[in-house]
Design a protein around this motif. Structure first.
Motif, PDB file in Angstrom:
ATOM      1  N   VAL A 181      -0.375  -1.873 -10.347  1.00  0.00           N
ATOM      2  CA  VAL A 181       0.992  -2.077 -10.830  1.00  0.00           C
ATOM      3  C   VAL A 181       1.857  -2.308  -9.600  1.00  0.00           C
ATOM      4  CG1 VAL A 181       2.960  -0.977 -11.948  1.00  0.00           C
ATOM      5  CG2 VAL A 181       0.662  -0.648 -12.867  1.00  0.00           C
ATOM      6  N   GLY A 182       2.587  -3.419  -9.554  1.00  0.00           N
ATOM      7  CA  GLY A 182       3.381  -3.747  -8.384  1.00  0.00           C
ATOM      8  C   GLY A 182       4.870  -3.659  -8.639  1.00  0.00           C
ATOM      9  N   ILE A 183       5.643  -3.715  -7.550  1.00  0.00           N
ATOM     10  CA  ILE A 183       7.095  -3.644  -7.645  1.00  0.00           C
ATOM     11  C   ILE A 183       7.692  -4.893  -7.002  1.00  0.00           C
ATOM     12  CG2 ILE A 183       7.251  -2.325  -5.488  1.00  0.00           C
ATOM     13  CD1 ILE A 183       9.538  -1.776  -8.524  1.00  0.00           C
ATOM     14  N   GLY A 184       8.638  -5.517  -7.705  1.00  0.00           N
ATOM     15  CA  GLY A 184       9.267  -6.732  -7.197  1.00  0.00           C
ATOM     16  C   GLY A 184      10.494  -6.419  -6.358  1.00  0.00           C
ATOM     17  N   ALA A 185      10.961  -7.433  -5.624  1.00  0.00           N
ATOM     18  CA  ALA A 185      12.169  -7.273  -4.824  1.00  0.00           C
ATOM     19  C   ALA A 185      13.369  -6.986  -5.712  1.00  0.00           C
ATOM     20  CB  ALA A 185      12.408  -8.534  -3.995  1.00  0.00           C
ATOM     21  N   ASP A 186      13.252  -7.401  -6.985  1.00  0.00           N
ATOM     22  CA  ASP A 186      14.324  -7.171  -7.953  1.00  0.00           C
ATOM     23  C   ASP A 186      14.220  -5.799  -8.613  1.00  0.00           C
ATOM     24  OD1 ASP A 186      12.028  -7.595  -9.380  1.00  0.00           O
ATOM     25  OD2 ASP A 186      12.759  -9.323 -10.516  1.00  0.00           O
ATOM     26  N   GLY A 187      13.239  -5.002  -8.195  1.00  0.00           N
ATOM     27  CA  GLY A 187      13.063  -3.667  -8.763  1.00  0.00           C
ATOM     28  C   GLY A 187      12.255  -3.642 -10.039  1.00  0.00           C
ATOM     29  N   LYS A 188      11.810  -4.804 -10.510  1.00  0.00           N
ATOM     30  CA  LYS A 188      11.029  -4.856 -11.741  1.00  0.00           C
ATOM     31  C   LYS A 188       9.566  -4.482 -11.473  1.00  0.00           C
ATOM     32  CE  LYS A 188      13.811  -8.350 -14.124  1.00  0.00           C
ATOM     33  NZ  LYS A 188      13.811  -9.710 -14.723  1.00  0.00           N
ATOM     34  N   THR A 189       8.940  -3.911 -12.506  1.00  0.00           N
ATOM     35  CA  THR A 189       7.538  -3.529 -12.419  1.00  0.00           C
ATOM     36  C   THR A 189       6.676  -4.644 -12.986  1.00  0.00           C
ATOM     37  OG1 THR A 189       8.164  -1.217 -12.733  1.00  0.00           O
ATOM     38  CG2 THR A 189       5.850  -1.753 -13.060  1.00  0.00           C
ATOM     39  N   TYR A 190       5.543  -4.928 -12.308  1.00  0.00           N
ATOM     40  CA  TYR A 190       4.677  -6.022 -12.728  1.00  0.00           C
ATOM     41  C   TYR A 190       3.234  -5.550 -12.930  1.00  0.00           C
ATOM     42  CZ  TYR A 190       8.460  -9.248 -11.592  1.00  0.00           C
ATOM     43  OH  TYR A 190       9.662  -9.907 -11.569  1.00  0.00           O
ATOM     44  N   ASN A 191       2.627  -6.070 -13.977  1.00  0.00           N
ATOM     45  CA  ASN A 191       1.220  -5.843 -14.281  1.00  0.00           C
ATOM     46  C   ASN A 191       0.406  -6.912 -13.541  1.00  0.00           C
ATOM     47  OD1 ASN A 191      -1.231  -5.222 -15.531  1.00  0.00           O
ATOM     48  ND2 ASN A 191      -0.737  -6.342 -17.402  1.00  0.00           N
ATOM     49  N   ILE A 192      -0.568  -6.485 -12.704  1.00  0.00           N
ATOM     50  CA  ILE A 192      -1.313  -7.432 -11.873  1.00  0.00           C
ATOM     51  C   ILE A 192      -2.806  -7.255 -12.119  1.00  0.00           C
ATOM     52  CG2 ILE A 192      -1.618  -8.346  -9.539  1.00  0.00           C
ATOM     53  CD1 ILE A 192       0.879  -6.851  -8.702  1.00  0.00           C
ATOM     54  N   ASN A 193      -3.542  -8.359 -12.160  1.00  0.00           N
ATOM     55  CA  ASN A 193      -4.991  -8.321 -12.326  1.00  0.00           C
ATOM     56  C   ASN A 193      -5.626  -7.473 -11.222  1.00  0.00           C
ATOM     57  OD1 ASN A 193      -7.720  -9.664 -11.386  1.00  0.00           O
ATOM     58  ND2 ASN A 193      -7.531 -10.040 -13.581  1.00  0.00           N
ATOM     59  N   ALA A 194      -6.488  -6.525 -11.603  1.00  0.00           N
ATOM     60  CA  ALA A 194      -7.058  -5.578 -10.648  1.00  0.00           C
ATOM     61  C   ALA A 194      -7.965  -6.255  -9.621  1.00  0.00           C
ATOM     62  CB  ALA A 194      -7.822  -4.482 -11.384  1.00  0.00           C
ATOM     63  N   ASP A 195      -8.709  -7.304 -10.039  1.00  0.00           N
ATOM     64  CA  ASP A 195      -9.549  -8.036  -9.082  1.00  0.00           C
ATOM     65  C   ASP A 195      -8.692  -8.630  -7.969  1.00  0.00           C
ATOM     66  OD1 ASP A 195     -11.872  -7.502 -10.473  1.00  0.00           O
ATOM     67  OD2 ASP A 195     -11.895  -9.411 -11.533  1.00  0.00           O
ATOM     68  N   LEU A 196      -7.570  -9.231  -8.357  1.00  0.00           N
ATOM     69  CA  LEU A 196      -6.697  -9.862  -7.377  1.00  0.00           C
ATOM     70  C   LEU A 196      -6.100  -8.835  -6.432  1.00  0.00           C
ATOM     71  CD1 LEU A 196      -4.818 -12.464  -9.631  1.00  0.00           C
ATOM     72  CD2 LEU A 196      -6.881 -12.781  -8.256  1.00  0.00           C
ATOM     73  N   VAL A 197      -5.713  -7.684  -6.959  1.00  0.00           N
ATOM     74  CA  VAL A 197      -5.170  -6.620  -6.111  1.00  0.00           C
ATOM     75  C   VAL A 197      -6.225  -6.143  -5.120  1.00  0.00           C
ATOM     76  CG1 VAL A 197      -4.295  -4.240  -6.071  1.00  0.00           C
ATOM     77  CG2 VAL A 197      -3.439  -5.860  -7.774  1.00  0.00           C
ATOM     78  N   ALA A 198      -7.443  -5.931  -5.607  1.00  0.00           N
ATOM     79  CA  ALA A 198      -8.524  -5.463  -4.730  1.00  0.00           C
ATOM     80  C   ALA A 198      -8.755  -6.455  -3.591  1.00  0.00           C
ATOM     81  CB  ALA A 198      -9.804  -5.262  -5.534  1.00  0.00           C
ATOM     82  N   GLY A 199      -8.764  -7.747  -3.895  1.00  0.00           N
ATOM     83  CA  GLY A 199      -8.964  -8.761  -2.869  1.00  0.00           C
ATOM     84  C   GLY A 199      -7.852  -8.745  -1.829  1.00  0.00           C
ATOM     85  N   LYS A 200      -6.603  -8.621  -2.284  1.00  0.00           N
ATOM     86  CA  LYS A 200      -5.467  -8.597  -1.367  1.00  0.00           C
ATOM     87  C   LYS A 200      -5.467  -7.325  -0.514  1.00  0.00           C
ATOM     88  CE  LYS A 200      -3.392 -12.460  -2.619  1.00  0.00           C
ATOM     89  NZ  LYS A 200      -3.213 -13.598  -1.686  1.00  0.00           N
ATOM     90  N   VAL A 201      -5.831  -6.188  -1.117  1.00  0.00           N
ATOM     91  CA  VAL A 201      -5.919  -4.931  -0.364  1.00  0.00           C
ATOM     92  C   VAL A 201      -6.993  -5.044   0.711  1.00  0.00           C
ATOM     93  CG1 VAL A 201      -6.619  -2.495  -0.526  1.00  0.00           C
ATOM     94  CG2 VAL A 201      -5.005  -3.443  -2.186  1.00  0.00           C
ATOM     95  N   ALA A 202      -8.148  -5.597   0.340  1.00  0.00           N
ATOM     96  CA  ALA A 202      -9.245  -5.757   1.297  1.00  0.00           C
ATOM     97  C   ALA A 202      -8.819  -6.640   2.464  1.00  0.00           C
ATOM     98  CB  ALA A 202     -10.471  -6.332   0.598  1.00  0.00           C
ATOM     99  N   ALA A 203      -8.129  -7.738   2.176  1.00  0.00           N
ATOM    100  CA  ALA A 203      -7.676  -8.633   3.241  1.00  0.00           C
ATOM    101  C   ALA A 203      -6.640  -7.961   4.135  1.00  0.00           C
ATOM    102  CB  ALA A 203      -7.110  -9.919   2.630  1.00  0.00           C
TER     103      ALA A 203
END
Length: 293
Positions: A181-203
């Protein structure tokens, strides 16, 4: 005595891998059957704890789509999917956050801790860990079709990962468990695909490995046989040729992006096998597909 010798031989097989990956970061995307079966859940938690005790730094990113769907169904709210992504209005986002952060994340943390680990649960909102923006998705169709944007509501993509939050936990011998679950610059909460998050965290962490637990053997060739090792350019070719299709495409894409971002190797493995993580990392044969640049 023979059984004891076999156990020692297994440990000796693991020794060079333990030495190679000592103090290295391993990012694991946890989902599928491994999250649903009690025996597999316990096996996963034990694998994570063992990795930490032998000197690796495991970081867990988890999904929770089926659990979210179940709660929405109980509330009488239907789900709509576009290209595999759940259309997320504000009411659905409230459920997503409640289930992922308040339920699934805490269950994983509790299970790892019960097995002897020191896990800490996080969402992307903690310490601005996952900085996100709204995902703008183009429809699938003809190349010359008019340009349109599919509105998925509060579905996001990763803009930046605050790696310092994770590194601080690693340095304190804690095991980070991250809800996508991510947070935007506008303060909104976003639902994000877990595979994509894992890849970005790893990088972001320049991890030694990214491991995706799935409900399939791994990447298959044209004849349906498992491909145990795969170069990045070969994986891209499988997508272009249509050999890799459906749900395997985003997983391969995630792995390719992670490799391009500096991750050592990526793995797509069968999470339906108990102790799949240990078998993939610490044995010669492994249980899935290993991808490398």
């Amino acid at each position: 005595m023979q059984k004891s010798i076999e156990k020692v031989e297994l440990l000796m097989e693991a020794l060079p891998y333990i030495r190679r990956f000592y103090h290295k970061t391993i990012v694991i995307k946890y989902g599928g059957a491994a999250m649903a079966d009690d025996d597999l859940k316990e096996g996963f938690a034990m694998d994570i704890v063992l990795m930490k005790y032998v000197g690796l730094n495991p970081v867990v990113v988890h999904g929770g789509g089926p659990q979210i769907g179940e709660v929405l169904q109980q509330m009488g709210k239907s789900s709509t999917f576009v290209q595999g992504m759940r259309v997320t209005d504000q009411a659905t986002m409230d459920v997503v956050e409640m289930v992922l952060v308040g339920k699934v994340n805490k269950e994983i943390v509790e299970l790892i801790n019960r097995c002897g680990g020191k896990a800490v649960g996080l969402s992307g909102k903690d310490g601005s860990l996952i900085q996100a923006k709204k995902l703008h998705l183009s429809p699938e169709g003809e190349k010359d079709a008019p340009s349109e944007i599919v509105d998925l509501g509060m579905v996001g993509e990763v803009e930046e990962i605050n790696a310092a939050v994770i590194k601080t936990l690693d340095d304190g011998d804690f095991i980070p468990v991250i809800a996508p679950v991510g947070i935007g610059a506008d303060g909104k909460t976003y639902n994000i695909n877990a595979d994509l998050v894992a890849g970005k965290v790893a990088a972001a962490l320049k991890a030694e490995k990214l491991i995706l637990l799935t409900d399939v053997q791994g990447v298959l060739d044209k004849q349906g046989a498992l491909i145990t090792t795969l170069k990045a350019k070969e994986a891209a070719g499988l997508i272009r040729q249509g050999v890799a299709s459906a749900g395997m495409i985003p997983k391969l894409t995630c792995c390719l992006e992670a490799l391009a971002g500096g991750v050592g190797k990526a793995h797509i493995i069968d999470g339906r096998i108990k102790h799949a993580l240990i078998l993939e990392i610490f044995t010669d044969q492994g249980v899935g597909t290993e991808l490398w640049s």
